[in-house]
Design a protein around this motif. Sequence first.
Motif, PDB file in Angstrom:
ATOM      1  N   VAL A 133       0.861  -1.186   0.000  1.00 29.38           N
ATOM      2  CA  VAL A 133       0.000   0.000   0.000  1.00 29.38           C
ATOM      3  C   VAL A 133       0.893   1.231   0.000  1.00 29.38           C
ATOM      4  O   VAL A 133       2.102   1.143   0.203  1.00 29.38           O
ATOM      5  N   SER A 134       0.290   2.392  -0.193  1.00 33.78           N
ATOM      6  CA  SER A 134       1.065   3.625  -0.289  1.00 33.78           C
ATOM      7  C   SER A 134       1.430   4.144   1.094  1.00 33.78           C
ATOM      8  O   SER A 134       1.077   3.561   2.117  1.00 33.78           O
ATOM      9  N   PRO A 137      -2.210   5.192   3.156  1.00 29.09           N
ATOM     10  CA  PRO A 137      -3.184   4.154   2.788  1.00 29.09           C
ATOM     11  C   PRO A 137      -4.585   4.452   3.329  1.00 29.09           C
ATOM     12  O   PRO A 137      -4.865   4.272   4.509  1.00 29.09           O
ATOM     13  N   THR A 141      -9.462  -0.089  -1.616  1.00 27.05           N
ATOM     14  CA  THR A 141      -8.664  -1.215  -2.105  1.00 27.05           C
ATOM     15  C   THR A 141      -7.496  -1.548  -1.188  1.00 27.05           C
ATOM     16  O   THR A 141      -6.974  -2.661  -1.236  1.00 27.05           O
ATOM     17  N   ASP A 142      -7.074  -0.585  -0.359  1.00 29.38           N
ATOM     18  CA  ASP A 142      -6.014  -0.871   0.600  1.00 29.38           C
ATOM     19  C   ASP A 142      -6.483  -1.847   1.675  1.00 29.38           C
ATOM     20  O   ASP A 142      -5.673  -2.356   2.444  1.00 29.38           O
ATOM     21  N   ASN A 315      -1.088  -4.874  -4.964  1.00 32.49           N
ATOM     22  CA  ASN A 315      -1.986  -3.735  -5.089  1.00 32.49           C
ATOM     23  C   ASN A 315      -1.475  -2.766  -6.143  1.00 32.49           C
ATOM     24  O   ASN A 315      -0.417  -2.155  -5.992  1.00 32.49           O
ATOM     25  N   ASN A 317      -2.397   0.090  -6.753  1.00 31.82           N
ATOM     26  CA  ASN A 317      -2.385   1.469  -6.286  1.00 31.82           C
ATOM     27  C   ASN A 317      -1.179   1.757  -5.400  1.00 31.82           C
ATOM     28  O   ASN A 317      -1.051   2.837  -4.841  1.00 31.82           O
ATOM     29  N   ALA A 318      -0.294   0.772  -5.235  1.00 34.16           N
ATOM     30  CA  ALA A 318       0.782   0.892  -4.254  1.00 34.16           C
ATOM     31  C   ALA A 318       2.047   1.480  -4.845  1.00 34.16           C
ATOM     32  O   ALA A 318       2.298   1.389  -6.034  1.00 34.16           O
ATOM     33  N   ASN A 320       4.820   0.679  -2.851  1.00 34.10           N
ATOM     34  CA  ASN A 320       5.562  -0.006  -1.789  1.00 34.10           C
ATOM     35  C   ASN A 320       7.029  -0.163  -2.155  1.00 34.10           C
ATOM     36  O   ASN A 320       7.378  -0.485  -3.284  1.00 34.10           O
ATOM     37  N   VAL A 399       0.521  -6.329   5.137  1.00 35.49           N
ATOM     38  CA  VAL A 399       0.083  -5.161   4.388  1.00 35.49           C
ATOM     39  C   VAL A 399       1.202  -4.136   4.499  1.00 35.49           C
ATOM     40  O   VAL A 399       1.328  -3.450   5.505  1.00 35.49           O
ATOM     41  N   GLU A 401       3.477  -1.052   4.161  1.00 36.51           N
ATOM     42  CA  GLU A 401       3.327   0.398   4.069  1.00 36.51           C
ATOM     43  C   GLU A 401       4.703   1.044   4.029  1.00 36.51           C
ATOM     44  O   GLU A 401       5.565   0.735   4.862  1.00 36.51           O
TER      45      GLU A 401
END
Length: 403
Positions: A133-134, A137, A141-142, A315, A317-318, A320, A399, A401
């Motif tokens: 994830v970013s 987050p 979607t996270d 993900n 959108n990540a 990471n 997950v 981060e």
Amino acid sequence: MANVLSPYNPTFYAAEALILVQNALGMANRVYRGYEAERAGYGLGETIQVRKPSDFSVETGGTSTTSDPYTTSQTITINKWKQVKFALTDKELTQTGSRVVDEHIQPAAYALANDVDTQLASLYTDIPWLVGVSSTPNAVTDITIPRKQLVENAGAQVNMDDGKIHMAVTPNFEQSLLGATHFHSATLVGGTENQDALMKGHLGTRFGIEFFRSHNIQTHTSGTAVGGGDVSGLTLSAEVSQGASTIGISNGTGTETLVAGDSFVIAGNTQRYVVTATNQAGSGTYTNVSIFPSAVVTYSSGAALTFSTASTTTNTNADNSDSFYANMLFHENAFGLVVVPLPEIGDGTGARMSTVTDDQTGLSIRSRMAYDDDTAKVKVTLDILYGVKTLEPNLAVRVQENV
């Protein structure tokens, strides 16, 4: 007067500490605790041997094909004996019990609870499954992508709607989620859920996941082989048998390293694995690389290994990186905690001691008191004996981060 719960009685300290530790625990209140009862049935011993059931496939009736049972077992070692020690002067002991608890017992108990939770959070290195994830987050979607990964991994092992799915997040992750509409908007959440988020800062339950903040989320920095991107073309140097816990790896470069928690998959099966200890290559070859879980199938020599790097997170959108906070999404059965009552055989031989155990949770705390005449102080020790273990790595997802 010996049975009166007062600041002079070790039972007082043990009982108060037990309550405080129980309330302070994060992950420890959300993992499997049933093996404490199993150990109590056997009595003595530093370890508990846990057998896992076989996996079978369904076939058409009337055929002669049989499946060979393949069971594994693992050991929970009760090896973490931790204590906090402090001294109370005679003057301090004249204060009320509540003041002694607030100023001394509470911080000592919280330190013990923090140690237990830190040990459990450190088990992230056993978890091969991951979703990136970013650094902020807060998207749906996270949450839903890691949940999907967990559901797919678990298969039919557990009921994923049993209310036992949890997620430990960093304060930064918590802040991002509290600011998301799917956590505080009354039009989306309804009831008292948005009030808890807005008024109390409680994340609560979303998408079947109970969220909680943890200050003990661990930071991972990948080995130089992974962080430097030098993992292209790695292969098994020899056949790996089902159940093997070490592998050999060829086609590396120089003296790069792999570290505990680096995640990979071997061609031929979708099961992911993690490295469990630092291993340095010699001329590009890694020998006796410890992995977890043990090999679920037999792999051929030359099978390709694909390590998880910043560009291979699930993900989309990540962003990471190879240095991340290992937030943990997990089912209760992913991890185990066993707390063992400490003995009181030394009671009266230079010290007074008492062990208090909660019948419902199995949590146990011991207190010891010894008087130092030279300083007119009572030395108080609170201690706990426990063990932690990853029971099923497929029931948890890291997950990741960005740091």
